[in-house]
Design a protein around this motif. Structure first.
Motif, PDB file in Angstrom:
ATOM      1  N   ARG A 176      65.255  52.839  35.949  1.00 29.71           N
ATOM      2  CA  ARG A 176      64.125  53.670  36.359  1.00 29.71           C
ATOM      3  C   ARG A 176      63.095  53.760  35.245  1.00 29.71           C
ATOM      4  O   ARG A 176      63.421  53.679  34.069  1.00 29.71           O
ATOM      5  N   SER A 177      61.853  53.935  35.640  1.00 29.20           N
ATOM      6  CA  SER A 177      60.731  54.086  34.701  1.00 29.20           C
ATOM      7  C   SER A 177      60.627  52.904  33.742  1.00 29.20           C
ATOM      8  O   SER A 177      60.344  53.079  32.556  1.00 29.20           O
ATOM      9  N   GLN A 178      60.854  51.698  34.253  1.00 34.62           N
ATOM     10  CA  GLN A 178      60.713  50.483  33.447  1.00 34.62           C
ATOM     11  C   GLN A 178      59.237  50.119  33.331  1.00 34.62           C
ATOM     12  O   GLN A 178      58.534  49.974  34.327  1.00 34.62           O
ATOM     13  N   THR A 179      58.752  49.980  32.113  1.00 35.07           N
ATOM     14  CA  THR A 179      57.366  49.600  31.883  1.00 35.07           C
ATOM     15  C   THR A 179      57.186  48.106  32.138  1.00 35.07           C
ATOM     16  O   THR A 179      58.000  47.292  31.701  1.00 35.07           O
ATOM     17  N   PHE A 180      56.128  47.736  32.842  1.00 34.81           N
ATOM     18  CA  PHE A 180      55.819  46.333  33.086  1.00 34.81           C
ATOM     19  C   PHE A 180      54.321  46.164  33.267  1.00 34.81           C
ATOM     20  O   PHE A 180      53.578  47.139  33.471  1.00 34.81           O
ATOM     21  N   GLY A 181      53.865  44.926  33.170  1.00 40.43           N
ATOM     22  CA  GLY A 181      52.453  44.640  33.319  1.00 40.43           C
ATOM     23  C   GLY A 181      52.088  44.385  34.762  1.00 40.43           C
ATOM     24  O   GLY A 181      52.801  43.678  35.482  1.00 40.43           O
ATOM     25  N   LEU A 182      50.989  44.971  35.219  1.00 39.92           N
ATOM     26  CA  LEU A 182      50.443  44.725  36.548  1.00 39.92           C
ATOM     27  C   LEU A 182      49.196  43.865  36.366  1.00 39.92           C
ATOM     28  O   LEU A 182      48.143  44.351  35.956  1.00 39.92           O
ATOM     29  N   VAL A 183      49.345  42.569  36.625  1.00 41.15           N
ATOM     30  CA  VAL A 183      48.264  41.622  36.403  1.00 41.15           C
ATOM     31  C   VAL A 183      47.334  41.646  37.603  1.00 41.15           C
ATOM     32  O   VAL A 183      47.744  41.395  38.737  1.00 41.15           O
ATOM     33  N   THR A 184      46.075  41.947  37.357  1.00 39.79           N
ATOM     34  CA  THR A 184      45.097  42.065  38.437  1.00 39.79           C
ATOM     35  C   THR A 184      43.971  41.036  38.349  1.00 39.79           C
ATOM     36  O   THR A 184      43.091  41.008  39.199  1.00 39.79           O
ATOM     37  N   GLU A 185      44.001  40.199  37.321  1.00 34.18           N
ATOM     38  CA  GLU A 185      42.973  39.170  37.186  1.00 34.18           C
ATOM     39  C   GLU A 185      43.543  38.003  36.390  1.00 34.18           C
ATOM     40  O   GLU A 185      44.142  38.197  35.332  1.00 34.18           O
ATOM     41  N   THR A 186      43.369  36.790  36.898  1.00 35.19           N
ATOM     42  CA  THR A 186      43.859  35.609  36.198  1.00 35.19           C
ATOM     43  C   THR A 186      42.857  34.476  36.324  1.00 35.19           C
ATOM     44  O   THR A 186      41.971  34.489  37.181  1.00 35.19           O
ATOM     45  N   SER A 187      43.030  33.484  35.463  1.00 33.03           N
ATOM     46  CA  SER A 187      42.318  32.230  35.659  1.00 33.03           C
ATOM     47  C   SER A 187      42.846  31.575  36.926  1.00 33.03           C
ATOM     48  O   SER A 187      43.972  31.831  37.350  1.00 33.03           O
ATOM     49  N   SER A 188      42.061  30.724  37.506  1.00 36.46           N
ATOM     50  CA  SER A 188      42.391  30.156  38.805  1.00 36.46           C
ATOM     51  C   SER A 188      43.697  29.366  38.792  1.00 36.46           C
ATOM     52  O   SER A 188      43.953  28.572  37.886  1.00 36.46           O
ATOM     53  N   SER A 189      44.543  29.627  39.803  1.00 31.86           N
ATOM     54  CA  SER A 189      45.747  28.843  40.098  1.00 31.86           C
ATOM     55  C   SER A 189      46.808  28.862  39.008  1.00 31.86           C
ATOM     56  O   SER A 189      47.648  27.971  38.944  1.00 31.86           O
ATOM     57  N   LEU A 190      46.791  29.871  38.158  1.00 33.85           N
ATOM     58  CA  LEU A 190      47.840  29.956  37.143  1.00 33.85           C
ATOM     59  C   LEU A 190      49.177  30.389  37.740  1.00 33.85           C
ATOM     60  O   LEU A 190      50.231  30.086  37.194  1.00 33.85           O
ATOM     61  N   LEU A 191      49.138  31.083  38.842  1.00 37.66           N
ATOM     62  CA  LEU A 191      50.361  31.560  39.480  1.00 37.66           C
ATOM     63  C   LEU A 191      50.345  31.158  40.941  1.00 37.66           C
ATOM     64  O   LEU A 191      49.389  31.436  41.661  1.00 37.66           O
ATOM     65  N   THR A 192      51.384  30.469  41.385  1.00 38.47           N
ATOM     66  CA  THR A 192      51.439  29.997  42.762  1.00 38.47           C
ATOM     67  C   THR A 192      52.746  30.410  43.418  1.00 38.47           C
ATOM     68  O   THR A 192      53.752  30.637  42.749  1.00 38.47           O
ATOM     69  N   SER A 193      52.722  30.511  44.729  1.00 40.95           N
ATOM     70  CA  SER A 193      53.905  30.862  45.504  1.00 40.95           C
ATOM     71  C   SER A 193      54.999  29.802  45.290  1.00 40.95           C
ATOM     72  O   SER A 193      54.693  28.623  45.127  1.00 40.95           O
ATOM     73  N   PRO A 194      56.276  30.215  45.217  1.00 35.32           N
ATOM     74  CA  PRO A 194      56.826  31.523  45.602  1.00 35.32           C
ATOM     75  C   PRO A 194      56.992  32.499  44.445  1.00 35.32           C
ATOM     76  O   PRO A 194      57.730  33.470  44.565  1.00 35.32           O
ATOM     77  N   LEU A 195      56.329  32.258  43.325  1.00 35.53           N
ATOM     78  CA  LEU A 195      56.488  33.125  42.164  1.00 35.53           C
ATOM     79  C   LEU A 195      55.479  34.261  42.164  1.00 35.53           C
ATOM     80  O   LEU A 195      54.340  34.103  42.608  1.00 35.53           O
ATOM     81  N   SER A 196      55.915  35.413  41.639  1.00 34.57           N
ATOM     82  CA  SER A 196      55.037  36.572  41.535  1.00 34.57           C
ATOM     83  C   SER A 196      54.887  37.060  40.107  1.00 34.57           C
ATOM     84  O   SER A 196      54.105  37.978  39.855  1.00 34.57           O
TER      85      SER A 196
END
Length: 495
Positions: A176-196
């Motif tokens: 519980r209460s684990q700190t993590f990063g919420l990424v809301t902006e990236t360079s194009s196509s750095l992250l693709t499905s099925p990864l989050s």
């Protein structure tokens, strides 16, 4: 007893059973080792142009991840996402929030931060493909917002957002209460499905967020893990004739090793004193085609053992000597700068020694070949990397780790290798259904370093793994259930 009374009693008893079965044990108890299946993502053969672009980004990404001099000093945290474009990247699943939602994340022993692509249900993360599953903080009743900015830099782009905290379920455990990063902006196509996103499995010392990594919270909490360790068995599909987009990728264990996946003893070597917060081993020996290669000594021999990197990065002098022992090899140019090419018909034999051990660990020819780029020309999986302050000179990734059972032990801090068993080797190239993301129905729970509940996990199937609760936990739960059921039965009958 009248019919209404009988029905009421049955409902009451059923309710009691569900309440007791679902209620967590309020006392900390030992829990059986937990494991999750690992999925592997594969891609079709690339054109020479596509491979060249990937090779340049891969080398740059590794150097960025470790803050090596060719890309300048690390600023605010580095993670290698270009590995997603290889034939052998590995990921598992976590569940986040209340109610929990599953996300696929790279399991990366070369970094220490957890982060996810994030966006509200009615919007998309800038620069990320629309088919990527994103975390929606507004949909979780346990999410806690932070105003602290979070940024990640890659060799081929960047990502940024902010820090937050929420409940995370992973491999049968809950924090519980684990700190993590919420990424809301990236360079194009750095992250693709099925990864989050990505889960860092290195030490807090190198966490950009400063937060304690989830695995380290579990290790630091008395009574949670049988042993303070994690272990990987990674499947090989690089030489498969027709790999699918998703394949079973192996097994990750936390809390104990899986004895069905290795033979002999695990050869543990301690992390060198004064090493940074990576899983570091000293490279003490290297042979290529039976010839010894000169390796630096002291901190120049330190290697990060990194599940989040595909190839093997080494000092330029070492790379030059490696390929000098392979007839027909040549330095790469342009996008292949820092790599070498060699004749695809050559069977290359490479082996490592680590620390003070006399054990020799070999790399298969299939893993030494990164990819074929012409009818007779292949690119090697070894490439040169720059040096950086407080960063290891070597990066040893999946090219090596697919050949061993690897164990990352927190106390004493060490990394161990063992020979793969026949059962482990049998999954190499074996097509099958990739494991589905899982959400634990009765997780082991921790907040910071305090355990508040324990119970069995439902993590899906994996070869030789165990998801059963320990005998102590089972006995405790059974006693609670029997006691509560008897009391509730008496109460219901008296109504």
């Amino acid at each position: 007893m009248s019919l209404p009374s009988t029905l009421f009693t049955l409902v009451c008893l059923a309710s009691t059973y569900l309440d007791v079965a679902a209620s967590p044990n309020p006392h900390a108890v030992p829990v059986a080792p937990q494991s999750i299946p690992i999925a592997r993502r594969s891609f079709p053969q690339r054109t020479p142009e596509e491979m060249a672009a990937w090779a340049a980004a891969n080398k740059a990404g590794v150097e960025a991840k470790y803050g090596m001099s060719s890309l300048g000093k690390r600023a605010s945290g580095m993670n290698l996402l270009t590995d997603l474009q290889l034939d052998s990247s590995y990921f598992g699943s976590i569940a986040v929030g209340t109610p929990p939602v599953s996300y696929n994340v790279i399991l990366d022993t070369g970094s220490a931060d957890l982060w996810l692509a994030s966006g509200a249900a009615d919007s998309r993360v800038s620069g990320i493909s629309t088919d990527v599953i994103t975390f929606d903080p507004s949909a979780s009743s346990t999410y806690q917002q932070s105003s602290t900015a979070f940024s990640i830099t890659y060799g081929s782009g960047s990502a940024k957002g902010e820090l937050g905290s929420d409940t995370i379920q992973f491999s049968g455990f809950e924090v519980r209460s684990q700190t993590f990063g919420l990424v809301t902006e990236t360079s194009s196509s750095l992250l693709t499905s099925p990864l989050s996103g990505l889960m860092g499995l290195a030490f807090q010392d190198i966490a950009t967020s400063g937060a304690t990594p989830l695995w380290q919270t579990l290790v630091n909490t008395d009574g949670i893990l049988d042993s303070p360790l994690m272990a990987f068995q990674l499947a090989r599909y690089g030489n498969a004739s027709n790999p699918q987009t998703l394949e079973p990728g192996g097994t990750f264990n936390i809390g104990a090793v899986n004895s069905s996946l290795y033979t002999g003893d695990i050869d543990y070597q301690d992390i060198p004193s004064g090493a940074p917060g990576y899983w570091i081993l000293e490279v003490s020996g290297l042979t290529v085609q039976g010839q010894s290669v000169t390796v630096p000594s002291g901190s120049s021999s330190w290697a990060a053992i990194d599940t989040g990197t595909t190839g093997i990065g080494a000092p330029d002098s070492v790379i030059t000597e490696i390929f000098s022992n392979i007839p027909g090899s040549a330095p790469g140019t342009g996008s292949y700068s820092g790599y070498y090419t060699f004749p695809c018909t050559t069977n290359v034999a490479v082996s490592f020694k680590f620390g003070s051990s006399s054990n020799v660990w070999s790399i298969s020819t299939a893993d030494f070949t990164l990819q074929q780029i012409s009818s007779n020309e292949c690119v090697g999986a070894f490439f040169s990397v720059g040096s950086g302050q407080s960063t290891p000179a070597w990066i040893i990734g999946d090219t090596f780790l697919k050949n061993v059972y690897s164990v990352f032990r927190a106390s004493p801090a060490s990394v161990g290798f063992a020979a793969l068993s026949a059962a482990a080797l049998s999954v190499d190239g074996a097509a099958g259904a990739a494991p589905s993301p899982t959400i634990n129905s009765v997780p082991v729970t921790a907040t910071a370093s305090v355990v508040v509940a324990a119970g069995p996990a439902t993590t899906g199937s994996s070869t030789g793994s165990s998801n059963a609760a320990s005998p102590q936990a089972t006995a405790t739960s059974l006693l609670m259930f029997v006691s509560a059921t008897l009391l509730s039965t008496l109460y219901c009958l008296l109504l």
